[in-house]
Write an enzyme that holds these catalytic residues in place. Structure first.
Site, PDB file in Angstrom:
ATOM      1  N   PHE A  28      34.344  22.545  82.449  1.00 35.24           N
ATOM      2  CA  PHE A  28      34.865  22.185  83.754  1.00 35.24           C
ATOM      3  C   PHE A  28      35.926  21.097  83.629  1.00 35.24           C
ATOM      4  CE2 PHE A  28      33.089  23.015  88.175  1.00 35.24           C
ATOM      5  CZ  PHE A  28      33.018  24.376  87.962  1.00 35.24           C
ATOM      6  N   GLN A  55      38.338  13.898  98.460  1.00 28.88           N
ATOM      7  CA  GLN A  55      38.806  14.855  97.446  1.00 28.88           C
ATOM      8  C   GLN A  55      39.404  16.116  98.062  1.00 28.88           C
ATOM      9  OE1 GLN A  55      35.981  16.999  94.515  1.00 28.88           O
ATOM     10  NE2 GLN A  55      37.254  15.697  93.235  1.00 28.88           N
ATOM     11  N   HIS A  99      40.321  19.715  96.939  1.00 31.82           N
ATOM     12  CA  HIS A  99      40.054  20.663  95.854  1.00 31.82           C
ATOM     13  C   HIS A  99      41.327  21.459  95.595  1.00 31.82           C
ATOM     14  CE1 HIS A  99      38.337  23.918  93.508  1.00 31.82           C
ATOM     15  NE2 HIS A  99      37.205  23.250  93.418  1.00 31.82           N
ATOM     16  N   LEU A 105      36.678  27.953  99.733  1.00 32.97           N
ATOM     17  CA  LEU A 105      36.802  27.503  98.345  1.00 32.97           C
ATOM     18  C   LEU A 105      36.867  28.655  97.339  1.00 32.97           C
ATOM     19  CD1 LEU A 105      36.495  25.103  96.261  1.00 32.97           C
ATOM     20  CD2 LEU A 105      34.051  25.527  96.376  1.00 32.97           C
ATOM     21  N   GLU A 131      36.255  26.071  90.862  1.00 36.82           N
ATOM     22  CA  GLU A 131      36.848  25.606  89.616  1.00 36.82           C
ATOM     23  C   GLU A 131      36.351  26.447  88.432  1.00 36.82           C
ATOM     24  OE1 GLU A 131      37.153  21.337  89.409  1.00 36.82           O
ATOM     25  OE2 GLU A 131      36.543  21.324  87.320  1.00 36.82           O
ATOM     26  N   ARG A 137      40.504  16.858  89.363  1.00 35.19           N
ATOM     27  CA  ARG A 137      40.917  17.530  90.594  1.00 35.19           C
ATOM     28  C   ARG A 137      42.054  16.820  91.313  1.00 35.19           C
ATOM     29  NH1 ARG A 137      35.005  19.496  92.932  1.00 35.19           N
ATOM     30  NH2 ARG A 137      34.844  21.277  91.515  1.00 35.19           N
ATOM     31  N   HIS A 177      37.773  18.753 100.490  1.00 33.04           N
ATOM     32  CA  HIS A 177      36.588  19.348  99.885  1.00 33.04           C
ATOM     33  C   HIS A 177      35.373  18.432  99.835  1.00 33.04           C
ATOM     34  CE1 HIS A 177      34.297  21.945  97.273  1.00 33.04           C
ATOM     35  NE2 HIS A 177      34.295  21.093  96.279  1.00 33.04           N
ATOM     36  N   ARG A 217      35.808  12.684  92.033  1.00 33.18           N
ATOM     37  CA  ARG A 217      34.608  13.285  91.445  1.00 33.18           C
ATOM     38  C   ARG A 217      34.986  14.424  90.508  1.00 33.18           C
ATOM     39  NH1 ARG A 217      31.776  17.781  92.500  1.00 33.18           N
ATOM     40  NH2 ARG A 217      32.730  18.227  94.526  1.00 33.18           N
TER      41      ARG A 217
END
Lengths: 559, 318
Positions: free
Chosen positions: A114, A227, A229, A239, A242, A273, A337, A372
């Protein structure tokens, strides 16, 4: 009136993990939730959960460093150490509960890589990791026979003499208001996506927990850290995980270039991100976008990977844009997000308001700081959900007498009556939409003083308009019209805290990127920003607290 | 593009609309979903409309309802999928559950049935120190069932539940399969024993509606059929369903055709005297009208080929 040792507000992953822990420890615990637990927004977490397992040759300190770097050094390092060192145990516990994690050839837990992380340490269930975990935790809630106030909506926390003693809530089914006394309360009410439009978040993410705590006098911390995304659908904000980039998808601009090679030569599409979202927005702003989007390309992954490992993404792409991901790149853009900011807590979930604990997205421990990492939120929910239950129960044993009065319920009853009786005014949905678009325009990926001031001013105006909103439904049974109007109040409080915090931070860090102050300024701003509600009509109060640095000195952040 | 949506209202506090189909018209695009339309009604036209919804992306399971008579997820249904040339669409609450308000049903019965199958992992023996070792294949297989979002669509349109409210039903049985097929679960034998009882796996009428309406491809009926096989393999043979299955297969394998008379007798069970007595009148009536199939059964010429099919399938399943 009801009474419990521990009252948990919210029944997503953090809330259910707390509840299961509390019941295991013999406490009289209950969850209160405005939707059935499996409708919670934890469902929507797709990609996975991070943990550094030593038997895979990974080390939790590497995970901690990736997390801290990802946070742009705003995370409290003592808290990150707790989260990352407990991750392995939390993960195995979930597996033992029954989560059907993907496996490797040996039948052990399999991983994918990730964003913002050097190692592949994200454990997953296809692209439905959140759903798979949420349903398994609900299985545990059934097994433990946890009391659930289902489809109850919290209208206030009860605070007497500076101590939190429970909550007042509306039974949505029949419109009755109730007092629920508790020795300790765990706030686990989730995020605030509806403060923005568009957002990846569900319609229920209306900032309830932030606002309830804020009104009760608890401070909200680093609320400017919102955040965006990098991969969300333009049409409805839904969404695209990721996990797509984790499996190797490319980001392309209108010329077909993999532009992330330029912005993040080492991590490329898997930079953190905030970095990827800014890069995309830059491409779009400089005219290399495609109708306000860039393209996410999965063609080279092959149909098998797309359908087996990213099946849910294929479903979403098919349903909402009619695209087959194995054949065609999908247009995506950054979308609101996640809230890194939240109710300030220590590593045990304790807020500065005695009796009030918080966990999950609504809390700020702080493990995410300015940004994050993907797959750290699921980890956050279970680690700090559990810890907040332990601490809440422990605290509760020292609570001797709980007040029995119904003052707060009566006050809320009067407030609701006033709203129900109000003659024709603006519709709550229209007011919410305007506020959310204001936030998206003024406090988004790129920010500046002028834009944020304009947004903050409009939010203040909307607050006074809120006093005039009216609803159509005057009934008692399942009056969602009333619930939405009350939620709008929470949305406005949360927006206010975000604006105040954002205007306070005079630097760029993590998700808070100011085009007029593009540098990080550790000398002056390596600190948390705390916002407390003002007394009756007064402006919110701003305060600061230091960032915990244990072993990783801040350095410049490069991907 | 214009769309016409008719919503079945149920609101005892508003007698003016209660029980009526209320019509709304608006401009929509080709990607507008049924849920988008209902939200538009609620936000801009009539805030009293009751509908549960949250994620908008077919993952929370809130917005199950009947669209043109069939259970669907409103967020996953485009208006253009259900309305040709702008014909009006009708939206009603799910079936087999009491209605609370408008499109909101009481799912208490639904969850009660889920609880009935002890829906949590019951591992055998002490927990390992690390994770359970399990094949990726076995876990990936379970993803197909864990895809279930508990929306209630299958239960809404289940024809067996419609006539027998004690039936555990497709959602709970699919949930049960999630444990039966989980290599980590140690209670498989007991689970199959319980599911083999009345109101369990044998009460499904195989109408296929649950497979058809499930918005997430869970295919509850196929899971139920799999559990029938597993229950028989586990030695639970004392049910008419099990006997029916065996008798059916036996006669087709032997003669290439179904022996209907023996099917009735053998499904009931030779030793089940009251059962045989109960169906005797039908047999006698059929005999008198010349409608009783030959109890010795028929044989077709090509039965050798049928046997080869059986051998191949049975060989594969071993």
């Amino acid at each position: 009136m009801f009474e419990h040792d521990l009252l948990i507000i919210g029944a997503g992953l953090a809330g259910m993990r707390a509840a299961v822990e509390a019941v295991r420890r013999g406490a009289n615990a209950a969850m209160i939730t405005k939707v059935h637990p499996v409708r919670s927004h934890s469902n929507a977490a797709q990609g996975g959960i991070n943990a550094a397992l030593t038997d895979r040759g990974d080390d939790w300190t590497d995970h901690a460093l990736d997390t801290i770097k990802g946070s742009d050094y705003l995370a409290d390092q003592d808290a990150v150490e707790v989260m990352c060192s407990e991750a392995g145990q939390a993960l195995i516990e979930l597996e033992h509960m029954g989560v059907i994690f993907s496996r490797d050839d040996q039948g052990k837990l399999g991983t994918r890589r990730f964003g913002g992380q050097k190692a592949a340490r994200t454990f997953f269930v296809g692209a439905i990791t959140g759903q798979a975990m949420l349903h398994v935790l609900y299985e545990q809630v059934i097994k433990a026979n946890v009391r659930v106030y289902e489809e109850w909506f919290v209208t206030s926390l009860i605070v007497e003499d500076g101590v939190c003693h429970g909550a007042v809530a509306l039974d949505i089914r029949n419109g009755e208001l109730h007092t629920i006394r508790a020795k300790a309360v765990v706030m686990a009410a989730g995020g605030a996506g509806r403060v923005y439009e568009p957002s990846t978040n569900a319609l229920i993410c209306t900032g309830d927990g932030y606002a309830l705590a804020y009104r009760a006098g608890a401070p909200l911390m680093d609320m400017e850290m919102v955040q965006y995304h990098p991969t969300t659908l333009a049409s409805n904000g839904v969404l695209i995980s990721e996990a797509a980039r984790g499996e190797g998808a490319y980001l392309l601009n209108s010329k077909g270039d993999r532009f992330m090679l330029k912005y993040a030569p080492e991590y490329k599409e898997l930079a953190s991100r905030d970095v990827v979202s800014r890069s995309e927005q830059t491409e779009i702003n400089e005219g290399r976008g495609v109708n306000g989007c860039v393209l996410l390309d999965m063609r080279h992954l092959g149909r098998e990977v797309v359908e087996k490992k990213l099946g849910y993404l294929q479903e979403v792409a098919h349903d909402f844009v009619g695209i087959d991901l194995a054949e065609t790149p999908i247009p995506i853009r950054p979308g609101m997000h996640y809230m890194m900011g939240g109710i300030k807590t220590d590593v045990n979930g304790a807020t500065p308001l005695p009796g009030l604990y918080a966990a999950g997205e609504v809390a700020n421990v702080s493990v995410h700081g300015g940004n994050r990492l993907g797959a750290n939120s699921l980890l956050d929910t279970v680690v700090f959900g559990r810890r907040s239950a332990v601490a809440g129960i422990e605290y509760g044993t020292s609570v001797r007498n709980m007040p029995k009065n119904e003052d707060q319920r009566k006050a809320d009853q009067a407030r609701i009556r006033q709203l129900m009786d109000r003659p024709k005014g603006p519709r709550p949905a229209a007011v919410r939409r305007e506020l959310a678009e204001t936030m998206h325009n003024g406090v988004a990926v790129f920010r500046d003083q002028k834009g944020m001031e304009a947004a903050a001013a409009r939010v203040r105006e909307i607050r006074s308009e809120y006093e005039k909103v009216s609803i159509d439904d005057k009934g008692k049974v399942f009056n969602t019209d009333l619930v939405f109007a009350l939620e709008l109040g929470y949305v406005i409080d949360t927006a206010e805290a975000i604006c105040v915090s954002a205007l306070t931070r005079k630097e760029s860090r993590g998700a808070h990127y100011r085009t007029d102050m593009p540098r990080r300024d550790d000398a002056n701003w390596l600190k948390h920003i705390l916002v407390r509600a003002g007394d009756d009509g007064e402006a919110p109060k701003v305060d600061f607290s230091p960032v915990s640095i244990t072993r990783w000195q801040p350095v410049e952040r490069k991907y | 593009m214009q769309a016409t949506v008719r919503v079945r209202r149920h609101n005892t506090e508003a007698p003016a609309v209660h029980g009526k189909l209320q019509e709304f018209k608006f401009d929509v695009s080709e990607n507008t979903t049924v849920l988008d339309a209902l939200i538009k009604v609620r936000e801009e036209i009539d805030g009293t409309l009751g509908v549960r919804c949250s994620c908008r992306a077919s993952i929370c399971g809130s917005c199950g309802m009947r669209v043109n008579g069939q259970a669907r997820l409103a967020c996953k249904t485009k208006l253009t999928d259900v309305s040709r040339d702008g014909a009006p669409i009708t939206v009603e609450p799910m079936g087999n559950m009491p209605v609370i308000k408008d499109l909101i049903t009481d799912m208490g019965i639904f969850w009660g049935k889920i609880r009935q199958v002890e829906p949590y992992l019951q591992p055998a023996g002490p927990e390992p120190k690390g994770e359970y070792i399990a094949s990726d294949e076995s876990m990936a297989h379970l993803v197909g069932v864990m895809n279930c979002i508990m929306c209630g669509a299958c239960v809404s349109d289940c024809t067996a539940l419609e006539v027998d409210s004690t039936f555990i039903g497709p959602a709970a049985l699919a949930k049960a399969y999630r444990f039966v097929a989980d290599p980590r679960d140690g209670a498989t034998q007991d689970r199959l024993g319980t599911l083999n009882e009345r109101s369990g796996i044998w009460d499904c009428t195989r109408c296929y509606y649950c497979v058809q309406v499930c918005p997430k491809g869970v295919a509850p009926m196929e899971r139920i059929m799999k559990m029938r096989d597993l229950a028989m393999e586990a030695g639970y043979n004392n049910t008419s369903g099990s006997r029916h299955t065996k008798s059916f297969a036996k006669s087709v394998k032997k003669g290439g055709l179904l022996n209907e008379t023996m099917l009735a007798v053998e499904s009931t069970g030779w030793l089940n005297v009251p059962g045989q007595m109960a169906q005797a009148p039908i047999g006698i009536k059929s005999l008198l009208k010349g409608k009783l199939p030959n109890p010795l059964g028929h044989r077709i010429k090509a039965r050798k080929h049928i046997r080869r099919v059986f051998d191949k399938v049975e060989g594969e399943s071993k």
